[in-house]
Design a protein around this motif. Structure first.
Motif, PDB file in Angstrom:
ATOM      1  N   GLU A 161     -16.291  25.170 -42.557  1.00 12.20           N
ATOM      2  CA  GLU A 161     -16.023  26.421 -42.195  1.00 12.20           C
ATOM      3  C   GLU A 161     -17.287  27.361 -41.488  1.00 12.20           C
ATOM      4  N   ARG A 162     -18.125  27.287 -42.380  1.00 14.39           N
ATOM      5  CA  ARG A 162     -19.521  28.013 -41.645  1.00 14.39           C
ATOM      6  C   ARG A 162     -20.205  27.148 -40.478  1.00 14.39           C
ATOM      7  N   ARG A 163     -20.214  25.945 -40.475  1.00 14.56           N
ATOM      8  CA  ARG A 163     -20.306  25.437 -39.237  1.00 14.56           C
ATOM      9  C   ARG A 163     -19.532  25.829 -37.959  1.00 14.56           C
ATOM     10  N   GLU A 164     -18.096  25.838 -38.182  1.00 13.80           N
ATOM     11  CA  GLU A 164     -17.520  26.276 -37.236  1.00 13.80           C
ATOM     12  C   GLU A 164     -17.958  27.921 -36.847  1.00 13.80           C
ATOM     13  N   LEU A 165     -18.063  28.661 -37.903  1.00 14.54           N
ATOM     14  CA  LEU A 165     -18.502  30.020 -37.434  1.00 14.54           C
ATOM     15  C   LEU A 165     -19.688  30.023 -36.689  1.00 14.54           C
ATOM     16  N   ASP A 166     -20.811  29.222 -37.209  1.00  8.47           N
ATOM     17  CA  ASP A 166     -21.914  29.315 -36.343  1.00  8.47           C
ATOM     18  C   ASP A 166     -21.963  28.547 -35.010  1.00  8.47           C
ATOM     19  N   ARG A 167     -20.979  27.547 -34.768  1.00  8.74           N
ATOM     20  CA  ARG A 167     -20.433  27.021 -33.380  1.00  8.74           C
ATOM     21  C   ARG A 167     -20.038  28.466 -32.548  1.00  8.74           C
ATOM     22  N   LYS A 168     -18.964  29.028 -33.039  1.00  9.76           N
ATOM     23  CA  LYS A 168     -18.675  30.159 -32.273  1.00  9.76           C
ATOM     24  C   LYS A 168     -19.457  31.162 -31.897  1.00  9.76           C
ATOM     25  N   ARG A 169     -20.521  31.414 -33.054  1.00  3.29           N
ATOM     26  CA  ARG A 169     -21.390  32.463 -32.776  1.00  3.29           C
ATOM     27  C   ARG A 169     -22.399  31.968 -31.655  1.00  3.29           C
ATOM     28  N   ASP A 170     -22.738  30.690 -31.700  1.00  2.80           N
ATOM     29  CA  ASP A 170     -23.720  30.194 -30.910  1.00  2.80           C
ATOM     30  C   ASP A 170     -23.212  30.258 -29.352  1.00  2.80           C
ATOM     31  N   VAL A 171     -21.834  29.825 -29.234  1.00  2.00           N
ATOM     32  CA  VAL A 171     -21.226  29.676 -28.087  1.00  2.00           C
ATOM     33  C   VAL A 171     -21.316  31.032 -27.474  1.00  2.00           C
ATOM     34  N   TYR A 172     -21.214  32.326 -28.279  1.00  5.35           N
ATOM     35  CA  TYR A 172     -21.098  33.610 -27.573  1.00  5.35           C
ATOM     36  C   TYR A 172     -22.659  33.831 -27.423  1.00  5.35           C
ATOM     37  N   LEU A 173     -23.731  33.685 -27.819  1.00  6.70           N
ATOM     38  CA  LEU A 173     -24.821  33.975 -27.885  1.00  6.70           C
ATOM     39  C   LEU A 173     -25.456  33.232 -26.442  1.00  6.70           C
ATOM     40  N   ARG A 174     -25.111  32.103 -26.246  1.00  4.51           N
ATOM     41  CA  ARG A 174     -25.389  31.234 -25.397  1.00  4.51           C
ATOM     42  C   ARG A 174     -24.718  31.992 -24.100  1.00  4.51           C
ATOM     43  N   SER A 175     -23.686  32.535 -24.277  1.00  8.13           N
ATOM     44  CA  SER A 175     -22.807  32.881 -22.830  1.00  8.13           C
ATOM     45  C   SER A 175     -23.475  34.195 -22.390  1.00  8.13           C
ATOM     46  N   GLN A 176     -24.370  34.731 -23.339  1.00 12.22           N
ATOM     47  CA  GLN A 176     -25.011  35.971 -22.837  1.00 12.22           C
ATOM     48  C   GLN A 176     -26.375  35.543 -22.150  1.00 12.22           C
ATOM     49  N   GLY A 177     -26.637  34.400 -22.022  1.00 15.05           N
ATOM     50  CA  GLY A 177     -27.978  33.979 -21.576  1.00 15.05           C
ATOM     51  C   GLY A 177     -28.661  33.693 -22.552  1.00 15.05           C
ATOM     52  N   LEU A 178     -28.746  33.591 -23.796  1.00 14.75           N
ATOM     53  CA  LEU A 178     -29.561  33.374 -24.600  1.00 14.75           C
ATOM     54  C   LEU A 178     -29.725  31.981 -25.336  1.00 14.75           C
ATOM     55  N   THR A 179     -31.081  31.590 -25.594  1.00 12.06           N
ATOM     56  CA  THR A 179     -31.330  30.155 -26.099  1.00 12.06           C
ATOM     57  C   THR A 179     -31.131  30.399 -27.727  1.00 12.06           C
ATOM     58  N   VAL A 180     -30.506  29.680 -28.356  1.00  9.69           N
ATOM     59  CA  VAL A 180     -30.412  29.559 -29.810  1.00  9.69           C
ATOM     60  C   VAL A 180     -31.123  28.447 -30.343  1.00  9.69           C
ATOM     61  N   LEU A 181     -31.819  28.396 -31.229  1.00 10.77           N
ATOM     62  CA  LEU A 181     -32.688  27.391 -31.915  1.00 10.77           C
ATOM     63  C   LEU A 181     -32.187  27.500 -33.569  1.00 10.77           C
ATOM     64  N   ARG A 182     -31.800  26.471 -34.078  1.00  6.95           N
ATOM     65  CA  ARG A 182     -31.491  26.591 -35.587  1.00  6.95           C
ATOM     66  C   ARG A 182     -32.357  25.602 -36.122  1.00  6.95           C
ATOM     67  N   PHE A 183     -32.687  25.859 -37.604  1.00  3.38           N
ATOM     68  CA  PHE A 183     -33.951  24.998 -38.289  1.00  3.38           C
ATOM     69  C   PHE A 183     -33.226  25.244 -39.400  1.00  3.38           C
ATOM     70  N   GLU A 184     -33.050  24.222 -40.343  1.00  4.95           N
ATOM     71  CA  GLU A 184     -32.618  24.152 -41.940  1.00  4.95           C
ATOM     72  C   GLU A 184     -33.885  24.465 -42.406  1.00  4.95           C
ATOM     73  N   ASN A 185     -33.678  25.225 -43.653  1.00  2.00           N
ATOM     74  CA  ASN A 185     -34.790  25.709 -44.508  1.00  2.00           C
ATOM     75  C   ASN A 185     -35.903  24.806 -44.555  1.00  2.00           C
TER      76      ASN A 185
END
Length: 304
Positions: A194-218
């Protein structure tokens, strides 16, 4: 004299012409016609006019970056119509951020007087951060706080990061405006479907705004700090002449869709009987007003 919709429509087109608009007739611009300006009846943007306007209004932007901006306009898609309209309005008002890379000779990997202490890696200066990272680990600092202590106050390549920065409906862990870069620290809570799907949708939105998204595990932030910093630094405008992956000097620039300072520099067009067919529905607005190929206004006329 009896006024009907057709008479008023012709008069309206004449008024638009007197204001300096070009006037077009929908049937003449329809797909398959000699003067067609769109491939199908589902297309509402006059892509040729938009492409020409982007080139005309942004002469200093490389052609590939102009095409990237065009693609972003044509693919605006958010989870809701309201979000889509807001995203498109922001593009019209502020322009579209695009990445431009200026080809330059790569500098020497270790400039004179640097690198001997092992802090200069891959062209990036981490001087002082290694010691700071060791101190934070000894204090058992959480991953997000740990990374913030290394990014704050322009410690990494003189880039200014903000923490817990709001962008649209989302809060980003770290945001660098200059590079349009979002950095996220993901703990165990992110490791569910569930959280991975939320993160995916969030990243799609941010990238559509011209942003680069980097994710790192703690765990990676805490145990592989050098590689995390190198990856972040590779996305920052370089102060030593090196860009992304050594390709050149990377810069973010804004591509304008409309010239608000000089209205005459825009392409103004009024079209009548512009047929749109979508999902089996046939619509034909009386008059559509285009600016630089973008349909921004609809005029509907009714018999009295």
């Amino acid at each position: 004299m009896n006024l009907n919709e057709s008479i008023v429509e012709d008069a309206a087109l004449e008024w638009f012409g007197e204001l300096g608009y070009a006037v077009g007739h929908g049937p003449h611009l329809a797909p398959g016609e000699p003067a067609a300006e769109r491939d199908g009846f589902g297309d509402v943007v006059l892509v040729g006019r938009l492409r020409e306007a982007i080139a005309r209004l942004n002469p200093g932007i490389p052609a590939d970056a102009q095409e990237e901006a065009l693609r972003k306009v044509l693919r605006v898609g958010m989870p809701s119509l309201t979000q889509t309209n807001r995203a498109f309005h922001k593009m019209l008002r502020d322009g579209i951020p695009v990445e431009c890379v200026q080809q330059e000779p790569s500098p020497q990997p270790c400039p004179s007087g640097r690198g001997s202490d092992g802090h200069y890696r891959g062209g990036f200066d981490f001087s002082g951060l290694k010691k700071r990272a060791r101190e934070l680990r000894e204090k058992d600092t959480g991953a997000e706080e740990f990374l913030w202590e290394l990014l704050r106050n322009r410690q990494l390549d003189d880039a200014k990061f903000r923490r817990n920065h709001q962008f649209g409906d989302y809060i980003c862990d770290f945001f660098c405006h200059e590079s349009k870069l979002v950095v996220e620290c993901d703990g165990d809570a992110h490791d569910t479907p569930e959280r991975r799907e939320l993160d995916r949708k969030r990243d799609v939105y941010l990238r559509s705004q011209g942003l680069t998204v980097l994710r790192f595990e703690n765990s990676r932030v805490l145990k592989e700090t050098d590689s995390v910093l190198e990856e972040i630094a590779s996305r920052l405008p370089s102060t030593n002449g090196r860009g992304v992956r050594g390709e050149g000097l990377r810069r973010w620039q804004m591509v304008r869709l409309i010239d608000f300072d000089d209205p005459a520099a825009n392409d103004w067009l009024a079209v009548n009987q512009f047929t749109v067919i979508e999902a089996g529905h046939n619509r034909r607005p009386d008059i559509v007003v285009f600016i630089n190929g973008l349909p921004l206004s609809v005029v509907e006329l009714k018999n009295a």
